[in-house]
Design an enzyme around this catalytic site. Structure first.
Site, short mmCIF file in Angstrom:
data_model
loop_
_atom_site.label_atom_id
_atom_site.label_comp_id
_atom_site.label_asym_id
_atom_site.label_seq_id
_atom_site.Cartn_x
_atom_site.Cartn_y
_atom_site.Cartn_z
N ALA A 9 -17.96 -7.39 -20.92
CA ALA A 9 -17.20 -8.53 -20.36
C ALA A 9 -16.91 -8.30 -18.88
CB ALA A 9 -15.89 -8.71 -21.14
N GLY A 10 -17.80 -7.55 -18.23
CA GLY A 10 -17.66 -7.31 -16.79
C GLY A 10 -18.06 -8.53 -15.99
N GLY A 13 -21.04 -10.49 -17.66
CA GLY A 13 -20.66 -10.98 -18.98
C GLY A 13 -19.65 -12.11 -18.90
N ASP A 32 -15.93 -5.77 -25.12
CA ASP A 32 -16.03 -4.70 -24.11
C ASP A 32 -15.32 -3.47 -24.66
OD1 ASP A 32 -16.72 -4.94 -20.83
OD2 ASP A 32 -15.55 -3.18 -21.41
N ARG A 87 -32.75 0.21 -9.80
CA ARG A 87 -32.39 -0.15 -11.18
C ARG A 87 -32.69 1.01 -12.12
NH1 ARG A 87 -34.68 -4.90 -8.99
NH2 ARG A 87 -33.22 -6.64 -8.86
N ASN A 94 -27.32 3.67 -19.15
CA ASN A 94 -27.39 2.38 -19.84
C ASN A 94 -28.17 2.42 -21.15
OD1 ASN A 94 -25.77 1.32 -17.92
ND2 ASN A 94 -27.32 0.07 -16.90
N ASN A 119 -29.74 -3.56 -16.81
CA ASN A 119 -30.87 -2.93 -16.12
C ASN A 119 -30.99 -1.44 -16.44
OD1 ASN A 119 -32.32 -4.81 -14.44
ND2 ASN A 119 -30.34 -5.19 -13.43
N ARG A 150 -34.02 -17.07 -7.02
CA ARG A 150 -33.82 -16.51 -5.68
C ARG A 150 -34.90 -17.03 -4.74
NH1 ARG A 150 -31.93 -10.65 -7.92
NH2 ARG A 150 -29.71 -11.12 -7.80
N HIS A 174 -38.93 -6.36 -13.58
CA HIS A 174 -37.77 -6.70 -12.74
C HIS A 174 -37.47 -5.54 -11.80
CE1 HIS A 174 -34.25 -8.82 -11.54
NE2 HIS A 174 -33.39 -8.01 -12.13
N1 APR Z 1 -19.77 -1.35 -25.04
C1 APR Z 1 -19.29 -2.51 -24.51
N2 APR Z 1 -19.09 -2.66 -23.19
C2 APR Z 1 -19.39 -1.64 -22.39
C3 APR Z 1 -19.89 -0.41 -22.88
C4 APR Z 1 -20.09 -0.30 -24.27
N3 APR Z 1 -20.57 0.82 -24.82
N4 APR Z 1 -20.09 0.40 -21.82
C5 APR Z 1 -19.73 -0.26 -20.71
N5 APR Z 1 -19.30 -1.49 -21.06
C6 APR Z 1 -18.79 -2.55 -20.19
C7 APR Z 1 -17.91 -2.03 -19.05
O1 APR Z 1 -16.61 -1.72 -19.52
C8 APR Z 1 -17.93 -3.22 -18.10
O2 APR Z 1 -16.82 -4.08 -18.32
O3 APR Z 1 -19.84 -3.23 -19.52
C9 APR Z 1 -19.23 -3.95 -18.46
C10 APR Z 1 -20.20 -4.03 -17.30
O4 APR Z 1 -19.63 -4.84 -16.34
P1 APR Z 1 -19.73 -4.55 -14.78
O5 APR Z 1 -19.41 -3.12 -14.52
O6 APR Z 1 -18.93 -5.59 -14.09
O7 APR Z 1 -21.29 -4.73 -14.47
P2 APR Z 1 -22.12 -6.09 -14.37
O8 APR Z 1 -22.19 -6.52 -12.95
O9 APR Z 1 -21.65 -7.06 -15.38
O10 APR Z 1 -23.58 -5.57 -14.74
C11 APR Z 1 -23.87 -5.13 -16.06
O11 APR Z 1 -26.03 -6.10 -16.04
O12 APR Z 1 -27.16 -7.14 -14.32
C12 APR Z 1 -27.01 -5.97 -15.04
O13 APR Z 1 -27.62 -4.23 -13.47
C13 APR Z 1 -26.56 -4.84 -14.15
O14 APR Z 1 -26.87 -3.08 -15.73
C14 APR Z 1 -25.92 -3.92 -15.15
C15 APR Z 1 -25.35 -4.89 -16.20
#
Ligand code: APR
Length: 311
Positions: A9-10, A13, A32, A87, A94, A119, A150, A174
């Site tokens: 939910a970052g 999300g 999350d 990436r 990841n 990614n 883009r 990508h």
């Molecule tokens: N289960 C659920 N959520 C998780 C887990 C997990 N095991 N591990 C990490 N997270 C959550 C983090 O807590 C965070 O809120 O994933 C979220 C990722 O959010 P951001 O850090 O804001 O990253 P974001 O910009 O959303 O990118 C996420 O998508 O586009 C791709 O390259 C980017 O790999 C990256 C991914």
């Protein structure tokens, strides 16, 4: 109402949830690991719905039980890039997160279609497919809609023509080796190569290839989210509405473009069955060579991942 769960939910999300709520096509669940964060974001979004006049449910949780019976699961969990990172640098961290997210999601939604955004995209989609033992129809990676958008945006900036008139197609993995297909791209039917001088077109192709990095360098603390999330929302809508929309997306190759056993960006027909078809362009020799270079990069990444993760 259909149900879409978003794991992670970052930035990407929660922005995906935002775009989807605006479309009023599914009840939404945000999951999350951070306690309170998905609940807080879900409640905030829910409280916006009376203003925009959309009736969907939005729930946040740290428990996959909330995702039960999802039609689609979007995986965005993981770490994003920071300046100086490729990436591929995200792979080790990841892979574990995406593997767990896939297993936990399928436990509660065994029939869901999975869209991967984390990614390195092509490798994470491959991992999710293998971990989930999914048929290729039920798993697709988001990258091509974003990369093509883009390129469309850059062409619009250069020409001043409406983005609606601009069609661009980016194939391949990508990464920086992605392949913007200038021969197939056009403005209201006029080939891009006839519309723009070669140097301008080349500059657009290069900027497209590095489009993600351009944003990372500006943001400094993370990577792009508005456009990636909008791309996911379009793909979700195509599936739920059974639109049979052809979009560039990462699909598991089964001989198309001479490629097997990798995820790769190609024109994909999305409908209720998920990836219903991978469409093959007739390519010229230089395009084939560029795609092969891109495929080699994806293969290498998958090879590294397979050395790290037991599937
Ligand atoms: N289960 C659920 N959520 C998780 C887990 C997990 N095991 N591990 C990490 N997270 C959550 C983090 O807590 C965070 O809120 O994933 C979220 C990722 O959010 P951001 O850090 O804001 O990253 P974001 O910009 O959303 O990118 C996420 O998508 O586009 C791709 O390259 C980017 O790999 C990256 C991914």
């Amino acid at each position: 109402m259909s149900k879409v769960s978003i794991i992670g939910a970052g930035m990407t999300g929660s922005t995906t949830a935002h775009w989807l709520a605006e479309r009023e096509i599914a009840d939404l669940v945000l999951v999350d690991i951070l306690e309170g964060m998905p609940q807080g974001k879900a409640l905030d979004l829910l409280e916006a719905l009376p203003i925009v006049g959309r009736d969907v449910s939005v729930v946040g949780s740290n428990d996959y039980a909330a995702t039960k019976g999802s039609d689609i699961v979007v995986i965005t969990a993981g770490i994003p890039r920071k300046p100086g990172m490729s990436r591929e640098d995200l792979l080790t961290t990841n892979a574990k997160i995406v593997g767990d997210a896939t297993t936990n999601s399928l436990e509660h939604s065994p029939d869901a279609i999975i869209i991967v955004l984390t990614n390195p995209l092509d490798t994470m989609a491959y991992l999710a497919m293998k971990v989930g033992r999914l048929p290729r129809e039920r798993i697709v990676g988001q990258a091509g809609v974003l990369d093509s958008a883009r390129m469309r945006a850059f062409v619009a900036l250069e020409t001043g023509v409406s983005v609606e008139n601009i069609q661009c197609y980016v194939m391949g993995g990508h990464g920086d080796e992605m392949v913007p297909l200038t021969r197939h791209s056009n403005i209201a039917g006029v080939p891009l190569r006839d519309y723009l001088p070669a140097d301008k077109l080349e500059a657009i192709v290069n900027r497209t290839r590095k489009g993600g990095g351009e944003i990372v360098n500006l943001l400094k603390t993370g990577s792009a989210y508005y456009a990636p999330a909008a791309a996911v929302a379009q793909m979700v809508e195509a599936i739920l509405k059974d639109k049979r929309l052809v979009v560039p997306a990462a699909a598991f190759m089964q001989g198309e473009y001479g490629l097997k056993d990798i995820f790769f960006g190609a024109p994909v027909q999305l409908g209720r069955g998920g990836v219903e078809k991978v469409i093959e362009y007739k390519l010229e020799a230089d395009e084939e060579a560029a795609l092969e270079a891109s495929a080699a990069a994806v293969r290498e990444s998958i090879g590294v991942m397979m050395g790290l993760v037991k599937i």
